[in-house]
Design a protein around this motif. Structure first.
Motif, PDB file in Angstrom:
ATOM      1  N   ASP A   8      46.880  -1.509  -5.538  1.00 50.32           N
ATOM      2  CA  ASP A   8      46.612  -2.203  -4.619  1.00 50.32           C
ATOM      3  C   ASP A   8      45.904  -1.480  -3.401  1.00 50.32           C
ATOM      4  N   GLY A  89      45.069 -12.355  -1.971  1.00 55.94           N
ATOM      5  CA  GLY A  89      45.385 -11.428  -2.709  1.00 55.94           C
ATOM      6  C   GLY A  89      46.509 -11.640  -3.851  1.00 55.94           C
ATOM      7  N   ASN A 109      43.249  -4.460  -6.739  1.00 51.95           N
ATOM      8  CA  ASN A 109      43.626  -5.490  -5.814  1.00 51.95           C
ATOM      9  C   ASN A 109      43.431  -5.245  -4.467  1.00 51.95           C
TER      10      ASN A 109
END
Length: 140
Positions: A8, A89, A109
């Protein structure tokens, strides 16, 4: 718990890599109505286009059965860094996992997505995410 994608990143980190790495790609996986009515990231200052490819198909919201095949048709190579964005997200994690399972090695992500979570009044785009960070975007 093992993570099934590269990781992420914040919207600021994604923008920085997109700016510095000519091969990095921004893949927006929201629906066509979201692209049309909410807006899309604007990478024109970087000499790039945002790749728009829905993870789910509106209005039934089933997973796009051609998603991975279409990423390949776009000419995105398995070794390129892919920064994946959705509204908040969540869908982007699913897309990153699916692409990683098919050989894409660098799927990230983007935390909080394009609009982020709703504020105390129920409005998105003000608390976190691409729009709230003031990173370039446009209405189509």
């Amino acid at each position: 718990m093992e993570q099934n994608y590269a990781g992420d990143v914040s919207v600021e980190q994604a923008w920085e890599v997109l700016e510095q790495d000519p091969d990095a790609v921004l893949l927006d996986v929201r629906t066509i109505p979201e692209f049309q009515f909410v807006g899309v990231p604007d990478l024109s200052a970087l000499g790039k286009d945002t790749q728009l490819l829905p993870w789910q198909v509106y209005p039934q919201m089933q997973v796009n059965p051609d998603f991975v095949a279409t990423v390949k048709q776009l000419g995105i190579r398995e070794e390129q860094s892919l920064y994946i964005l959705c509204r908040s997200g969540v869908r982007s994690v699913s897309a990153a996992i699916a692409l990683t399972a098919q050989g894409y090695k660098n799927c990230f992500n983007i935390l909080h997505g394009f609009e982020g979570p709703a504020d105390e009044r129920g409005h998105r785009g003000k608390v976190a995410g691409w729009k709230a960070a003031g990173i370039p975007w446009k209405q189509n």
